[in-house]
Each structure stands twice: as C-alpha cells, then as structure tokens.
Design an enzyme around this catalytic site. Structure first.
Site, mmCIF file in Angstrom:
data_model
loop_
_atom_site.group_PDB
_atom_site.id
_atom_site.type_symbol
_atom_site.label_atom_id
_atom_site.label_comp_id
_atom_site.label_asym_id
_atom_site.label_seq_id
_atom_site.Cartn_x
_atom_site.Cartn_y
_atom_site.Cartn_z
ATOM 1 N N PRO A 2 71.257 -16.138 17.678
ATOM 2 C CA PRO A 2 70.891 -17.478 17.240
ATOM 3 C C PRO A 2 71.626 -18.544 18.040
ATOM 4 O O PRO A 2 72.821 -18.405 18.322
ATOM 5 C CB PRO A 2 71.328 -17.499 15.777
ATOM 6 C CG PRO A 2 71.317 -16.064 15.364
ATOM 7 C CD PRO A 2 71.733 -15.298 16.579
ATOM 8 N N GLU A 3 70.912 -19.600 18.415
ATOM 9 C CA GLU A 3 71.546 -20.716 19.118
ATOM 10 C C GLU A 3 71.936 -21.785 18.100
ATOM 11 O O GLU A 3 71.660 -21.667 16.901
ATOM 12 C CB GLU A 3 70.616 -21.230 20.210
ATOM 13 C CG GLU A 3 70.230 -20.107 21.177
ATOM 14 C CD GLU A 3 69.821 -20.571 22.568
ATOM 15 O OE1 GLU A 3 70.216 -21.666 22.985
ATOM 16 O OE2 GLU A 3 69.109 -19.806 23.243
ATOM 17 N N LYS A 52 78.168 -21.699 16.955
ATOM 18 C CA LYS A 52 77.389 -20.623 16.353
ATOM 19 C C LYS A 52 78.077 -20.038 15.126
ATOM 20 O O LYS A 52 77.711 -18.970 14.646
ATOM 21 C CB LYS A 52 77.133 -19.528 17.394
ATOM 22 C CG LYS A 52 76.330 -20.039 18.596
ATOM 23 C CD LYS A 52 76.121 -18.950 19.619
ATOM 24 C CE LYS A 52 75.364 -19.495 20.832
ATOM 25 N NZ LYS A 52 75.124 -18.471 21.861
ATOM 26 N N ASN A 206 71.099 -18.657 25.547
ATOM 27 C CA ASN A 206 70.361 -18.348 26.757
ATOM 28 C C ASN A 206 69.190 -19.284 27.015
ATOM 29 O O ASN A 206 68.928 -19.681 28.144
ATOM 30 C CB ASN A 206 69.861 -16.901 26.683
ATOM 31 C CG ASN A 206 70.092 -16.147 27.976
ATOM 32 O OD1 ASN A 206 70.912 -16.558 28.786
ATOM 33 N ND2 ASN A 206 69.375 -15.068 28.166
ATOM 34 N N ARG A 299 74.101 -11.765 30.703
ATOM 35 C CA ARG A 299 72.928 -12.376 30.080
ATOM 36 C C ARG A 299 71.922 -12.746 31.155
ATOM 37 O O ARG A 299 72.286 -13.082 32.287
ATOM 38 C CB ARG A 299 73.325 -13.637 29.291
ATOM 39 C CG ARG A 299 74.322 -13.394 28.164
ATOM 40 C CD ARG A 299 73.781 -12.477 27.073
ATOM 41 N NE ARG A 299 72.596 -13.021 26.445
ATOM 42 C CZ ARG A 299 72.624 -13.900 25.432
ATOM 43 N NH1 ARG A 299 73.781 -14.324 24.963
ATOM 44 N NH2 ARG A 299 71.506 -14.340 24.899
#
Length: 309
Positions: A2-3, A52, A206, A299
């Site tokens: 989750p961002e 986060k 990301n 990533r």
C-alpha cells in the site's frame, strides 16, 4: 505494498467509525494476545497515518502501531463507509469525501480497495489469520498479515516518527518542503531510490515513484546531489498534489488534463491511469519511445529514456 494514500484512507475509516468509542480488542489468531489485552476495553481517541504507518491512539497513552507491509490488509464490517461503485478491473475505489450513509457490509482496505460484501449478522466471524480484531457496538476491523503490529507508548511512537521523512498530508508547509529538499540533495544516491526511502519522504511507493519522476521529466538514475533545488521543490509539490488527490478519490490517477471520456476510462481501468507505470515495452504517451523497466533496489522501475534524460 500500500502507498501513502491507502494508509491515510484507512486512518480516515477509523476516525469516522472508531474514534470516541470504547473498543473490544482481541487476537483471534493468538499472536497478538498480550498486546490486545493491553488495549481491550479502552476508548480509541485518535487515528493518524504517517507515511505507510498508522497509529491508533487509545486511552492511557497507549498506541497501536501498524505497518501493513506487502501482505497486510484491514477488513471493516458493520456500519461502514464503503464503495459506491466498482471499476472494471475489480478495484473498489471510492471517495471518503463523497460516500453515502454507512451500511451493514464488509469492506477490505489494503493496496487495492475491494468491493463491499453484504453480511447477514454482526459481528461476522473472523476470516483467515486475524492478528487483531477491534470491535465496537456497530463496526469491526480485522487486521491480517501486517509487517508490524505493536503496542507503543508515546516515546515509542516518537521514535518511529523520528525515522520518517515529511508527509504532505500532515504538513505540506515550507519547513516540510525544506526538509525534503535537504534530504534529497545531501545524498549521492539515485533519485529513484531516494523517493522510496521513507526516511527521505513519507508514503511514496512504486507507482507514485515512477509517475512523479516522469511528470517532472527527471532521469530516475540521477543522483540526489545533482537534483536542483527547483527540481526537488517541484517533486515535493507534485507529491503533495497527487497524495491529496489519492486520499480524496481513492485511486492513483496520475495523468492530468484528461478529457471527460478519458477520465471515465481511467476510473474504470488501471491501465489507463498512468504515464509509465507497468507499461514496459509500450510506447510513451508523450513521445512514442518504448517504456523501459529495470530493477532498482529490489523494486521494478519504469521510465521513458527519451523524456527522462
């Protein structure tokens, strides 16, 4: 994972439906039994997201600190604020600013928000390995698979906060901007890596990383020390804009100035929401150059080699 906008939206759910109420706290799975016992029967007094991480404050200066990590999710059930409509790809992405009356249903909030499912009775039985259950007279929240789920005192909360960079939802003023600019420009590390470092800036993941760098036409491999003050300020201001919009609208729509038809298309389908994210091998929407994908610090990184020289 989750961002930042997702975690703020989860905190908003707690603010709407749990803050001010006395909570039954348990650990159906058993792994959080001792922590749950510390919080059980106490009133929740505040809910706050930073980066986060989320901090649920209870009476007697006790906090539940939660980091969802890659696999964590909250399920809300009972009288909850939930999705009005589904997008084509199955995301239940709604706006907490424009929802209707709460309804008796189950609703998941994690990296992608899921559609509401009706429930026949309240509270519903826990589903899966529920680390912690927080129950009021009309709403329940179940947490599964978090990276962190810890009871903290104020000193522990401050220690966690001290490790985090600025979060524009909590503070987008000049001092926060100055901190971000300094955090970027003092490091000889690729800007694409710095934006994912939560000690540099809070909440970017990301998708936002790829989109922010494209929107500002910045090479993701450019070292932070070579980012100009003007570029760093533009990144911060754009991050604030995108994060506020994500919290408001419930989806990461990173393309501006869309026609009404294109906007509706983007709401329906994730593949129409972004400039470069997840578009490796496809033509750049601006110049037609093939979008590239590479690994950066474990990533996937997406960028346009022409527009982001």
């Amino acid at each position: 994972m989750p961002e930042g906008h997702s975690v703020h939206r989860i905190a908003n759910q707690f603010s709407r439906h749990f803050v001010g109420k006395r909570c039954e706290v348990s650990s159906p799975q058993g792994r959080f039994a001792a922590g749950a016992a510390q919080l059980d029967g106490k009133k929740m007094v505040a809910a706050r997201a930073v980066a986060k991480q989320m901090f649920l404050e209870f009476e007697d200066d006790l906090f539940l600190r939660v980091h969802l990590g890659l696999y964590g999710a909250w399920d809300f059930a009972g009288l909850i604020s939930s999705a009005e409509a589904l997008s084509e790809d199955g995301d239940g992405e709604e706006s907490l600013a424009s929802i209707g009356a709460p309804r008796l249903a189950r609703y998941r909030m994690a990296e992608q928000e899921k559609a509401e499912d009706p429930i026949e009775s309240f509270p519903p039985d826990p589903v899966g390995q529920v680390r912690v259950r927080i129950l009021t007279e009309d709403t329940v929240a179940d947490l599964r698979g978090p990276t962190a789920c810890v009871v903290e005192d104020p000193a522990g909360v401050q220690k966690a906060l001290d490790k985090l960079g600025p979060d524009p939802i909590n503070d987008d003023g000049p001092e926060a901007e100055r901190t971000f600019v300094e955090n970027v420009r003092k490091r000889n590390v690729a800007i694409g890596q710095l934006l994912m470092d939560q000690s540099v800036v809070a909440g970017i993941g990301n998708i936002y990383r790829a989109e922010l760098l494209f929107r500002q036409r910045i090479d993701p491999y450019k070292p932070g020390k070579k980012i100009t003050v003007k570029q760093a300020k533009a990144l911060w201001q754009d991050w604030s804009k995108l994060l506020h919009a994500g919290v408001r609208d419930g989806l990461m729509l990173t393309m501006d100035d869309l026609s009404e038809a294109d906007h509706k298309k983007a709401v329906r389908s994730r593949k129409d929401r972004h400039w470069v994210y997840h578009r490796e091998g496809e033509p750049c929407r601006v110049c037609g150059t093939e979008i590239r994908m590479a690994d950066m610090a474990g990533r996937k990184l997406y960028w346009c080699p022409k527009d982001q020289k």
